[in-house]
Design an enzyme around this catalytic site. Structure first.
Site, mmCIF file in Angstrom:
data_model
loop_
_atom_site.group_PDB
_atom_site.id
_atom_site.type_symbol
_atom_site.label_atom_id
_atom_site.label_comp_id
_atom_site.label_asym_id
_atom_site.label_seq_id
_atom_site.Cartn_x
_atom_site.Cartn_y
_atom_site.Cartn_z
ATOM 1 C CG HIS A 104 -1.721 -1.211 1.394
ATOM 2 N ND1 HIS A 104 -2.644 -1.629 0.461
ATOM 3 C CD2 HIS A 104 -1.737 -2.138 2.382
ATOM 4 C CE1 HIS A 104 -3.201 -2.750 0.882
ATOM 5 N NE2 HIS A 104 -2.664 -3.082 2.038
ATOM 6 C CD GLU A 121 -2.958 -3.637 5.969
ATOM 7 O OE1 GLU A 121 -4.190 -3.604 5.820
ATOM 8 O OE2 GLU A 121 -2.207 -4.207 5.165
ATOM 9 C CG HIS A 179 1.007 -6.739 3.403
ATOM 10 N ND1 HIS A 179 1.240 -5.436 3.006
ATOM 11 C CD2 HIS A 179 -0.337 -6.918 3.274
ATOM 12 C CE1 HIS A 179 0.102 -4.866 2.674
ATOM 13 N NE2 HIS A 179 -0.875 -5.746 2.816
ATOM 14 N NE ARG A 199 -5.115 -8.126 -6.576
ATOM 15 C CZ ARG A 199 -6.124 -7.559 -7.232
ATOM 16 N NH1 ARG A 199 -6.112 -7.464 -8.542
ATOM 17 N NH2 ARG A 199 -7.153 -7.085 -6.564
#
Length: 326
Positions: A104, A121, A179, A199
């Site tokens: 991200h 996150e 991740h 992605r």
């Protein structure tokens, strides 16, 4: 507007890698979806705004409540910084298969490219099948050139850091960290309000129509943090009947509460909403003027204006508490 602790209608997300644990473990019926990969429990993301599910405000959207209640819901300093946008997104994720390897962008890059916030996150592992793993970061120091060489040569797995994950484990993932959530994991996720994902690799999977999912290989190169870190799993010491601080960053602070009886909370001076994510067991949230029940798989939002309240439990309860610290 008279505010009280708010619950919201679950938003179910069908995912190619989703399974049945949202139903079998968390007790949420996602019919008519065949599988469910994510539930969005508290969301201010455009197109996925949460709807109040309890009390006098039932049926109102989170954005409508913010517009009417403002500082009393968010807190003055939070509203000053974030405006009318709710700053956190709360999810449950069931990985019946590996998610794509992804990254991200941070705030700066996300704003430049997508007019969006970035995405930092954290994950709390609620249940893990034996041997389940996840990927967080790299196993060696890299730079853009060495990473790209490994990727082009099909050696991506060699440079990624893979961790065995168990119930109770916590992983903090700042924007830029490559991740993926591995097969066999059920987790709670707390993140910035953003839905921007690059992605990198998707195991050559095809969707129901036989199409490969879109990759963002070039876009990801500017977003990746290529450094290796000494520790990827977040250490903390479990302790009953107290607040255990497990993650603290500029975007959110998250504590773990493992309660065996009554527990009083006083957030005077915090000037921020509080979110409680019930991981196990059940409790009653007692506040001036009322009570709300909270059970495993539920999320509740306590308004900023409500500073003193308590939880009561007879059988025990484990929760995450999240807010934005000054």
């Amino acid at each position: 507007m008279e505010l009280y602790p708010l619950k919201f209608k679950t938003i179910f997300k069908d995912k190619i890698w989703g399974g049945q644990k949202i139903k079998t473990i968390l007790g949420k019926d996602f019919s008519p979806l065949p599988n469910c990969g994510e539930t969005w429990e508290l969301s201010g993301v455009q197109g996925n705004i949460s709807e109040v599910a309890n009390g006098a405000l039932t049926g109102q959207l989170l954005t409508e409540v913010i517009a009417a209640a403002g500082d009393a819901l968010l807190g003055r300093r939070i509203r000053r910084e974030y405006g009318e946008e709710f700053p956190l997104l709360i999810k449950f994720i069931d990985a019946n298969d590996d998610l794509s390897i992804q990254v991200h962008p941070d705030n700066e890059l996300a704003q430049k490219r997508h007019n969006s916030k970035g995405k930092t996150e954290m994950w709390y592992i609620m249940q893990a099948d034996p041997g389940a793993t996840l990927i967080s970061g790299f196993s060696r120091d890299l730079d853009r050139a060495s990473y790209q060489k490994a990727f082009d040569e099909g050696r991506l797995n060699e440079i990624l850091n893979r961790e065995v994950a168990q119930s109770g484990d916590v992983f903090f993932l700042p924007a830029g960290r490559v991740h993926t959530i591995g097969k066999g994991l059920l987790l709670a996720e707390i993140q910035q309000t953003s839905d921007v994902t690059y992605r990198i690799y998707d195991f050559d999977r095809r969707d129901a129509e036989g199409n490969l999912r879109e990759l963002h290989i070039e876009e990801s190169l500017d977003a990746i943090d290529y450094k290796k870190y000494d520790q990827y799993k977040t250490p903390y010491k479990d302790q009953a009947d107290t607040r255990v601080d497990i993650v603290s960053c500029e975007y959110f602070t998250t504590n773990k509460l493992t309660l065996t009886g009554d527990f009083e909370l006083d957030h005077s001076g915090l000037d921020c909403f509080k979110i409680y994510i019930c991981l196990e067991g059940n409790a009653k949230l007692i506040y001036p003027g009322g009570v709300e029940n909270l059970q495993m798989g539920e999320v509740i939002l306590v308004p900023a204006a409500l500073e003193k309240y308590k939880f009561e439990t007879s059988g025990g309860v484990t929760m995450l508490e999240s807010y934005i610290r000054k």
